[in-house]
Scaffold this motif. Structure first.
Motif, PDB file in Angstrom:
ATOM      1  N   PRO A 159      -7.846   9.380  -4.836  1.00 42.90           N
ATOM      2  CA  PRO A 159      -7.657   9.354  -3.605  1.00 42.90           C
ATOM      3  C   PRO A 159      -6.895  10.570  -2.989  1.00 42.90           C
ATOM      4  N   LEU A 160      -6.218  11.568  -3.510  1.00 40.13           N
ATOM      5  CA  LEU A 160      -5.637  12.620  -3.014  1.00 40.13           C
ATOM      6  C   LEU A 160      -6.742  13.296  -2.187  1.00 40.13           C
ATOM      7  N   THR A 161      -8.061  13.378  -2.601  1.00 41.05           N
ATOM      8  CA  THR A 161      -8.907  14.145  -1.866  1.00 41.05           C
ATOM      9  C   THR A 161      -9.037  13.663  -0.478  1.00 41.05           C
ATOM     10  N   ALA A 162      -9.163  12.076  -0.408  1.00 41.97           N
ATOM     11  CA  ALA A 162      -9.370  11.830   1.048  1.00 41.97           C
ATOM     12  C   ALA A 162      -8.130  12.045   1.948  1.00 41.97           C
ATOM     13  N   VAL A 163      -6.816  11.832   1.246  1.00 38.03           N
ATOM     14  CA  VAL A 163      -5.761  12.165   1.937  1.00 38.03           C
ATOM     15  C   VAL A 163      -5.819  13.548   2.677  1.00 38.03           C
ATOM     16  N   ILE A 164      -6.221  14.543   1.459  1.00 38.82           N
ATOM     17  CA  ILE A 164      -6.269  15.760   2.103  1.00 38.82           C
ATOM     18  C   ILE A 164      -7.305  16.105   3.378  1.00 38.82           C
ATOM     19  N   MET A 165      -8.352  15.566   3.081  1.00 38.80           N
ATOM     20  CA  MET A 165      -9.504  15.796   4.057  1.00 38.80           C
ATOM     21  C   MET A 165      -8.990  15.121   5.365  1.00 38.80           C
ATOM     22  N   ALA A 166      -8.242  14.001   5.407  1.00 38.37           N
ATOM     23  CA  ALA A 166      -7.772  13.189   6.543  1.00 38.37           C
ATOM     24  C   ALA A 166      -6.651  14.148   7.265  1.00 38.37           C
ATOM     25  N   THR A 167      -6.206  14.930   6.822  1.00 36.21           N
ATOM     26  CA  THR A 167      -5.036  16.060   7.178  1.00 36.21           C
ATOM     27  C   THR A 167      -5.512  17.138   7.522  1.00 36.21           C
ATOM     28  N   GLN A 168      -6.881  17.301   7.343  1.00 35.11           N
ATOM     29  CA  GLN A 168      -7.861  18.410   7.694  1.00 35.11           C
ATOM     30  C   GLN A 168      -7.084  19.760   6.706  1.00 35.11           C
ATOM     31  N   ASN A 169      -6.800  19.419   5.604  1.00 34.99           N
ATOM     32  CA  ASN A 169      -6.459  20.598   4.777  1.00 34.99           C
ATOM     33  C   ASN A 169      -7.497  20.470   3.350  1.00 34.99           C
ATOM     34  N   ALA A 170      -8.534  20.754   3.802  1.00 37.75           N
ATOM     35  CA  ALA A 170      -9.998  20.492   2.648  1.00 37.75           C
ATOM     36  C   ALA A 170      -9.712  21.821   1.915  1.00 37.75           C
ATOM     37  N   SER A 171      -9.266  22.781   2.410  1.00 39.04           N
ATOM     38  CA  SER A 171      -8.924  24.231   1.299  1.00 39.04           C
ATOM     39  C   SER A 171      -8.188  23.821  -0.042  1.00 39.04           C
ATOM     40  N   ILE A 172      -7.171  22.686   0.345  1.00 38.43           N
ATOM     41  CA  ILE A 172      -6.387  22.611  -0.829  1.00 38.43           C
ATOM     42  C   ILE A 172      -7.074  21.926  -2.062  1.00 38.43           C
ATOM     43  N   ASP A 173      -8.050  21.094  -1.484  1.00 39.19           N
ATOM     44  CA  ASP A 173      -8.908  20.378  -2.340  1.00 39.19           C
ATOM     45  C   ASP A 173      -9.706  21.367  -3.343  1.00 39.19           C
ATOM     46  N   ASN A 174     -10.421  22.401  -2.396  1.00 35.75           N
ATOM     47  CA  ASN A 174     -11.060  23.570  -3.200  1.00 35.75           C
ATOM     48  C   ASN A 174     -10.200  24.276  -4.177  1.00 35.75           C
ATOM     49  N   LEU A 175      -8.961  24.551  -3.798  1.00 38.29           N
ATOM     50  CA  LEU A 175      -8.030  25.074  -4.570  1.00 38.29           C
ATOM     51  C   LEU A 175      -7.875  24.529  -5.918  1.00 38.29           C
ATOM     52  N   ILE A 176      -7.645  23.122  -5.879  1.00 39.90           N
ATOM     53  CA  ILE A 176      -7.544  22.313  -7.101  1.00 39.90           C
ATOM     54  C   ILE A 176      -8.767  22.408  -7.858  1.00 39.90           C
ATOM     55  N   LEU A 177      -9.918  22.200  -7.444  1.00 35.72           N
ATOM     56  CA  LEU A 177     -11.270  22.431  -8.020  1.00 35.72           C
ATOM     57  C   LEU A 177     -11.063  23.933  -8.533  1.00 35.72           C
ATOM     58  N   LEU A 178     -10.562  24.917  -8.037  1.00 35.93           N
ATOM     59  CA  LEU A 178     -10.863  26.180  -8.595  1.00 35.93           C
ATOM     60  C   LEU A 178      -9.877  26.158  -9.709  1.00 35.93           C
ATOM     61  N   ALA A 179      -8.600  25.657  -9.770  1.00 31.72           N
ATOM     62  CA  ALA A 179      -7.655  25.475 -10.669  1.00 31.72           C
ATOM     63  C   ALA A 179      -8.193  24.869 -12.092  1.00 31.72           C
ATOM     64  N   GLY A 180      -9.139  23.605 -11.652  1.00 29.06           N
ATOM     65  CA  GLY A 180      -9.745  23.118 -12.686  1.00 29.06           C
ATOM     66  C   GLY A 180     -10.709  23.982 -13.599  1.00 29.06           C
ATOM     67  N   ASN A 181     -11.491  24.628 -12.610  1.00 27.04           N
ATOM     68  CA  ASN A 181     -12.452  25.698 -13.323  1.00 27.04           C
ATOM     69  C   ASN A 181     -11.968  26.818 -14.353  1.00 27.04           C
ATOM     70  N   VAL A 182     -10.519  27.113 -13.623  1.00 31.38           N
ATOM     71  CA  VAL A 182      -9.718  28.349 -14.388  1.00 31.38           C
ATOM     72  C   VAL A 182      -9.227  27.723 -15.739  1.00 31.38           C
ATOM     73  N   LEU A 183      -8.928  26.390 -15.694  1.00 31.19           N
ATOM     74  CA  LEU A 183      -8.550  25.761 -17.100  1.00 31.19           C
ATOM     75  C   LEU A 183      -9.819  25.460 -17.925  1.00 31.19           C
ATOM     76  N   SER A 184     -10.709  25.262 -17.433  1.00 26.78           N
ATOM     77  CA  SER A 184     -12.221  24.942 -18.260  1.00 26.78           C
ATOM     78  C   SER A 184     -12.534  26.435 -19.015  1.00 26.78           C
TER      79      SER A 184
END
Length: 453
Positions: A159-184
């Motif tokens: 649900p964090l993603t929906a809150v991020i999008m609603a506040t128009q901060n989509a780049s934060i979600d992309n940063l989280i996905l980047l962190a996931g790929n770095v960890l992978s």
């Protein structure tokens, strides 16, 4: 607290809305670009660490688990639209209730899912289900259970993603996905450095499953503690009255989501059953190759959704129309780029994957066509979703859900693997005229009946 929410809330003017959207898109390009580069490194490392057969098993498992993301009954997208409205009204109390109620519902749903699925796994012949004879039943059980429980934890955090999008901060979600790929990538590197002998599928699944969970957990702590503490979910803010408020639109979004996911994930299952897991690997490397284009499209479209919600509720139709023109130009340029990708594909796959995976030209052309149609369809769909008039999409999605798998099986048996992919193209082309017609009716304010629901 009111000051912080006011400073961070979605902007109120056309110029401010466009500026915020462009800033978000720029940051998202940086984060997503790095994620794509990392994912391109992860694929050959994973295939070479295992083999095409075992990697195909993981892809099939992850495709099935993707359905977990749909079990929120579309609550994420329903929350997104409702939260934008609450933020624009500067109604902090309502915003907190919407966020907290969504998290509570998601936790309840995932608890029921775990109680139902885990005992069932003991009675499933996983070798038969995954069409695999190279991995024994016990190992497959550990793999599926590990991946399933990790995806459930990720589901609770989503649900964090929906809150991020609603506040128009989509780049934060992309940063989280980047962190996931770095960890992978770091996890795969650690496995390769410390392990000798044949690849271990359990270890690889553990890395791929846990990495995004850790990334979203860290992202949640940062977002709710540093950026929007006023939206932090709490049990005391759960409101039963908001369950119905979220449910109506959320259920429609759920139907749309499940249709899209069936078209996407069913391909892996059908290819596995008809042609074996090696064909799943071939399809997925081609899909990932062209996904570079769809990633660019999604980066551009993601902030548009909530911005359109804002503009429509303020009657700013001119801004929406100008935005569509720019989005269609973007789709045309990306489609031209796909043509270039098709031409250089054989050379790219040879350099990228070497002889480990054989890629056929028919699959390349089929996935390319599917990608072009997706670019056009998603342009109209995101605007209509932002407006919240999704009843027609719901009906077409139900139709697609009922007949897509039989059609894909038929085309696969008669035309090979490319036929399975082309079945998705059929539905995209069939429903596109309806999306276009509905958009113009909404913009001309002539939409009535189903067109305006």
């Amino acid at each position: 607290m009111v000051t912080q929410l006011t400073e961070n809330k979605v902007v109120d003017t056309s110029s401010g809305r466009s500026r915020k959207m462009l800033q978000t898109i720029f940051k998202a390009f940086v984060y997503k670009g790095l994620s794509v580069l990392l994912s391109l490194l992860i694929v050959p490392l994973s295939v070479n660490y295992l083999d095409a057969e075992r990697y195909g098993i993981w892809i099939t498992i992850s495709s099935v688990l993707t359905w977990i993301n749909l079990m929120d009954i579309g609550l994420g997208n329903g929350l997104r639209n409702k939260l934008v409205q609450a933020l624009h009204g500067n109604d902090e109390a309502m915003a907190r209730k919407l966020v907290s109620t969504t998290y509570a519902l998601v936790i309840g749903l995932i608890s029921l899912l775990v109680l139902g699925v885990v005992p069932t796994l003991y009675f499933i012949d996983l070798n038969k289900a995954l069409n695999s004879q190279t991995v024994d039943q016990q190992e497959l059980f550990v793999i599926v259970l590990t991946a399933f429980l990790s995806f459930c934890l990720l589901f609770v955090l989503k649900p964090l993603t929906a809150v991020i999008m609603a506040t128009q901060n989509a780049s934060i979600d992309n940063l989280i996905l980047l962190a996931g790929n770095v960890l992978s990538l770091g996890g795969i590197g650690l496995i390769l450095y410390t392990q000798d002998g044949p690849g271990n599928l359990v270890h690889l699944v553990l890395v791929f499953s846990v990495a995004p969970v850790l990334a979203y957990l860290a992202g949640s702590v940062y977002f709710y503690r540093k950026l929007y503490p006023s939206l932090r979910p709490a049990l005391r803010d759960f409101d039963r009255a908001q369950v119905r408020n979220l449910a109506g639109m959320s259920l429609q979004f759920f139907i749309i989501q499940i249709s899209a996911t069936i078209l996407l994930t069913a391909n892996n299952i059908i290819l596995s059953q008809l042609f074996g897991n090696q064909q799943v690997t071939e399809y997925n490397v081609v899909f990932r190759y062209f996904s570079v284009v769809t990633i660019v499209q999604n980066i551009v479209l993601t902030p548009v959704w909530s911005a359109v919600t804002d503009a429509y509720h303020k009657g700013d139709f001119a801004w929406i129309q100008q935005t569509l023109k720019k989005l269609l130009l973007n789709a045309a340029l990306l489609s031209a780029g796909i043509g270039g990708q098709v031409l250089v594909a054989p050379w790219v796959f040879e350099k990228w994957l070497g002889p480990s995976v054989e890629v056929h030209q028919t699959i390349i052309w089929a996935v390319a066509l599917n990608t072009v149609l997706t670019l056009i369809a998603s342009t109209f769909s995101y605007i209509i979703n932002g407006i919240g008039r999704i009843r027609i999409q719901t009906f077409t999605s139900v139709t697609t859900t009922l007949v897509s798998i039989p059609v894909a099986l038929y085309l696969g048996r008669h035309y090979g693997p490319a036929g399975v992919v082309l079945s998705g193209c059929l539905w995209l082309a069939l429903w596109l005229p309806l999306r276009i017609t509905q958009y113009f009716k909404l913009m001309n304010q002539t939409a009535t009946g189903l067109w305006n629901k």
